[in-house]
Design a protein around this motif. Sequence first.
Motif, PDB file in Angstrom:
ATOM      1  N   GLY A 124      -8.527   7.471   4.554  1.00 23.28           N
ATOM      2  CA  GLY A 124      -8.339   7.983   5.913  1.00 23.28           C
ATOM      3  C   GLY A 124      -6.990   7.576   6.494  1.00 23.28           C
ATOM      4  N   THR A 125      -6.588   6.333   6.209  1.00 21.96           N
ATOM      5  CA  THR A 125      -5.307   5.840   6.725  1.00 21.96           C
ATOM      6  C   THR A 125      -4.150   6.594   6.075  1.00 21.96           C
ATOM      7  OG1 THR A 125      -6.342   3.661   6.959  1.00 21.96           O
ATOM      8  CG2 THR A 125      -3.945   3.742   7.121  1.00 21.96           C
ATOM      9  N   ALA A 126      -4.242   6.798   4.773  1.00 23.72           N
ATOM     10  CA  ALA A 126      -3.192   7.532   4.054  1.00 23.72           C
ATOM     11  C   ALA A 126      -3.117   8.974   4.554  1.00 23.72           C
ATOM     12  CB  ALA A 126      -3.468   7.503   2.549  1.00 23.72           C
ATOM     13  N   LEU A 127      -4.278   9.574   4.787  1.00 23.35           N
ATOM     14  CA  LEU A 127      -4.279  10.946   5.293  1.00 23.35           C
ATOM     15  C   LEU A 127      -3.567  11.026   6.642  1.00 23.35           C
ATOM     16  CD1 LEU A 127      -5.287  13.894   4.948  1.00 23.35           C
ATOM     17  CD2 LEU A 127      -7.205  13.242   6.421  1.00 23.35           C
ATOM     18  N   ALA A 128      -3.830  10.030   7.505  1.00 26.69           N
ATOM     19  CA  ALA A 128      -3.186  10.020   8.829  1.00 26.69           C
ATOM     20  C   ALA A 128      -1.667   9.995   8.686  1.00 26.69           C
ATOM     21  CB  ALA A 128      -3.676   8.817   9.637  1.00 26.69           C
ATOM     22  N   LEU A 129      -1.166   9.197   7.745  1.00 25.82           N
ATOM     23  CA  LEU A 129       0.282   9.124   7.530  1.00 25.82           C
ATOM     24  C   LEU A 129       0.807  10.469   7.022  1.00 25.82           C
ATOM     25  CD1 LEU A 129       0.538   5.564   5.894  1.00 25.82           C
ATOM     26  CD2 LEU A 129       1.035   6.230   8.260  1.00 25.82           C
ATOM     27  N   GLY A 130       0.049  11.090   6.108  1.00 24.57           N
ATOM     28  CA  GLY A 130       0.441  12.395   5.576  1.00 24.57           C
ATOM     29  C   GLY A 130       0.430  13.473   6.657  1.00 24.57           C
ATOM     30  N   LEU A 131      -0.594  13.451   7.503  1.00 21.78           N
ATOM     31  CA  LEU A 131      -0.687  14.453   8.583  1.00 21.78           C
ATOM     32  C   LEU A 131       0.480  14.311   9.544  1.00 21.78           C
ATOM     33  CD1 LEU A 131      -4.516  14.355   9.468  1.00 21.78           C
ATOM     34  CD2 LEU A 131      -3.289  16.127   8.199  1.00 21.78           C
ATOM     35  N   THR A 132       0.898  13.078   9.775  1.00 24.01           N
ATOM     36  CA  THR A 132       2.018  12.839  10.679  1.00 24.01           C
ATOM     37  C   THR A 132       3.311  13.436  10.095  1.00 24.01           C
ATOM     38  OG1 THR A 132       0.957  10.881  11.576  1.00 24.01           O
ATOM     39  CG2 THR A 132       3.343  11.028  11.852  1.00 24.01           C
ATOM     40  N   GLN A 133       3.433  13.357   8.760  1.00 24.47           N
ATOM     41  CA  GLN A 133       4.619  13.932   8.093  1.00 24.47           C
ATOM     42  C   GLN A 133       4.639  15.450   8.204  1.00 24.47           C
ATOM     43  OE1 GLN A 133       7.143  12.059   6.797  1.00 24.47           O
ATOM     44  NE2 GLN A 133       5.917  10.452   7.765  1.00 24.47           N
ATOM     45  N   VAL A 134       3.500  16.091   7.913  1.00 27.01           N
ATOM     46  CA  VAL A 134       3.476  17.561   7.882  1.00 27.01           C
ATOM     47  C   VAL A 134       3.177  18.176   9.248  1.00 27.01           C
ATOM     48  CG1 VAL A 134       2.762  17.569   5.445  1.00 27.01           C
ATOM     49  CG2 VAL A 134       1.012  17.745   7.247  1.00 27.01           C
ATOM     50  N   LEU A 142       0.012  19.493  17.842  1.00 28.85           N
ATOM     51  CA  LEU A 142      -0.883  18.657  17.036  1.00 28.85           C
ATOM     52  C   LEU A 142      -0.498  17.196  17.255  1.00 28.85           C
ATOM     53  CD1 LEU A 142      -0.723  20.619  13.648  1.00 28.85           C
ATOM     54  CD2 LEU A 142      -2.658  20.571  15.246  1.00 28.85           C
ATOM     55  N   PRO A 143      -1.478  16.291  17.275  1.00 30.97           N
ATOM     56  CA  PRO A 143      -1.160  14.882  17.481  1.00 30.97           C
ATOM     57  C   PRO A 143      -0.569  14.241  16.220  1.00 30.97           C
ATOM     58  CG  PRO A 143      -3.507  15.134  17.113  1.00 30.97           C
ATOM     59  CD  PRO A 143      -2.932  16.520  17.133  1.00 30.97           C
ATOM     60  N   ALA A 144       0.319  13.258  16.426  1.00 29.18           N
ATOM     61  CA  ALA A 144       0.822  12.427  15.326  1.00 29.18           C
ATOM     62  C   ALA A 144       0.003  11.135  15.342  1.00 29.18           C
ATOM     63  CB  ALA A 144       2.292  12.123  15.533  1.00 29.18           C
ATOM     64  N   PHE A 145       0.015  10.412  14.230  1.00 31.48           N
ATOM     65  CA  PHE A 145      -0.778   9.193  14.119  1.00 31.48           C
ATOM     66  C   PHE A 145       0.092   7.969  13.855  1.00 31.48           C
ATOM     67  CE2 PHE A 145      -3.281  12.791  12.674  1.00 31.48           C
ATOM     68  CZ  PHE A 145      -4.484  12.638  13.343  1.00 31.48           C
ATOM     69  N   PRO A 146       0.266   7.101  14.843  1.00 28.68           N
ATOM     70  CA  PRO A 146       0.880   5.809  14.539  1.00 28.68           C
ATOM     71  C   PRO A 146      -0.032   5.098  13.531  1.00 28.68           C
ATOM     72  CG  PRO A 146       0.543   6.084  16.919  1.00 28.68           C
ATOM     73  CD  PRO A 146      -0.149   7.213  16.248  1.00 28.68           C
ATOM     74  N   PHE A 147       0.521   4.207  12.714  1.00 24.31           N
ATOM     75  CA  PHE A 147      -0.263   3.542  11.677  1.00 24.31           C
ATOM     76  C   PHE A 147      -1.554   2.932  12.224  1.00 24.31           C
ATOM     77  CE2 PHE A 147      -1.413  -0.234   9.190  1.00 24.31           C
ATOM     78  CZ  PHE A 147      -1.651   0.368   7.966  1.00 24.31           C
ATOM     79  N   ARG A 148      -1.445   2.245  13.357  1.00 26.08           N
ATOM     80  CA  ARG A 148      -2.626   1.579  13.928  1.00 26.08           C
ATOM     81  C   ARG A 148      -3.716   2.577  14.299  1.00 26.08           C
ATOM     82  NH1 ARG A 148      -1.510  -3.621  16.231  1.00 26.08           N
ATOM     83  NH2 ARG A 148      -3.226  -3.261  17.661  1.00 26.08           N
ATOM     84  N   ALA A 149      -3.300   3.756  14.747  1.00 21.86           N
ATOM     85  CA  ALA A 149      -4.278   4.783  15.146  1.00 21.86           C
ATOM     86  C   ALA A 149      -5.029   5.304  13.925  1.00 21.86           C
ATOM     87  CB  ALA A 149      -3.559   5.926  15.866  1.00 21.86           C
TER      88      ALA A 149
END
Length: 181
Positions: A61-71, A83-90
């Motif tokens: 889930g954490t890796a996906l959040a980082l990937g979603l933030t990139q794309v 679309l929302p971006a995800f800081p690592f903590r989020a």
Amino acid sequence: METVDTVVWALWAMLPAYVPNNAAVLAGGGRPIDGGRTWSGRRVLGDGKTWRGTLVGTAAGTALALGLTQVGPAVSAALGTDLPAFPFRAGLGLAFGAMLGDIGASFLKRRTGRERGAAFPGLDQLDFVVGALLCAFVAAPSWFTETFPLPVLVVVVVATPVLHVVTNGIAYLLGLKNEPW
Ligand code: CTP
Ligand code: K
Ligand code: MG
């Protein structure tokens, strides 16, 4: 925001919370978190909650959040919606919280005499949502309040059980899960 934009935003924001439990199903096995211990004659959590499943689910889930933030920016432009971006903590809060909510539900299931795999309608569909939202709020409070205003929360609470039923039904039909919940 238009309703459709709110729905897209809400589902995107929750993706890092939707993936962990499914990743845990694929990765699960090994040592149970409760180490086989019982409380009042019942397992504390049961064999369905393992260290490996929890770790892999949280990492996925954490890796996906980082990937979603990139794309995110490219997808956002293509769809013509924010679309929302995800800081690592989020991302970590959403992913770990989803696993924690599911673990909490197993604790309640065992306390109410339900064996591993037994259904607990309502709890099964919303445990990980509550866990994910609470943990994201604790881990990244200002991100949380910006990302989950009331209309978004309403969409999450209504749409998640539907998605949960569909994805678990598919996992069951594919033979990945023992029960369709
Ligand atoms: N799983 C895991 N670790 C977790 C959550 C899930 O290893 N923290 C794996 C287990 O193999 C589990 C499967 O994913 O059997 C399905 O998850 P779930 O339906 O949540 O568990 P159940 O086996 O149904 O157990 P419970 O009744 O406690 O929910
Ligand atoms: K569950
Ligand atoms: Mg189950």
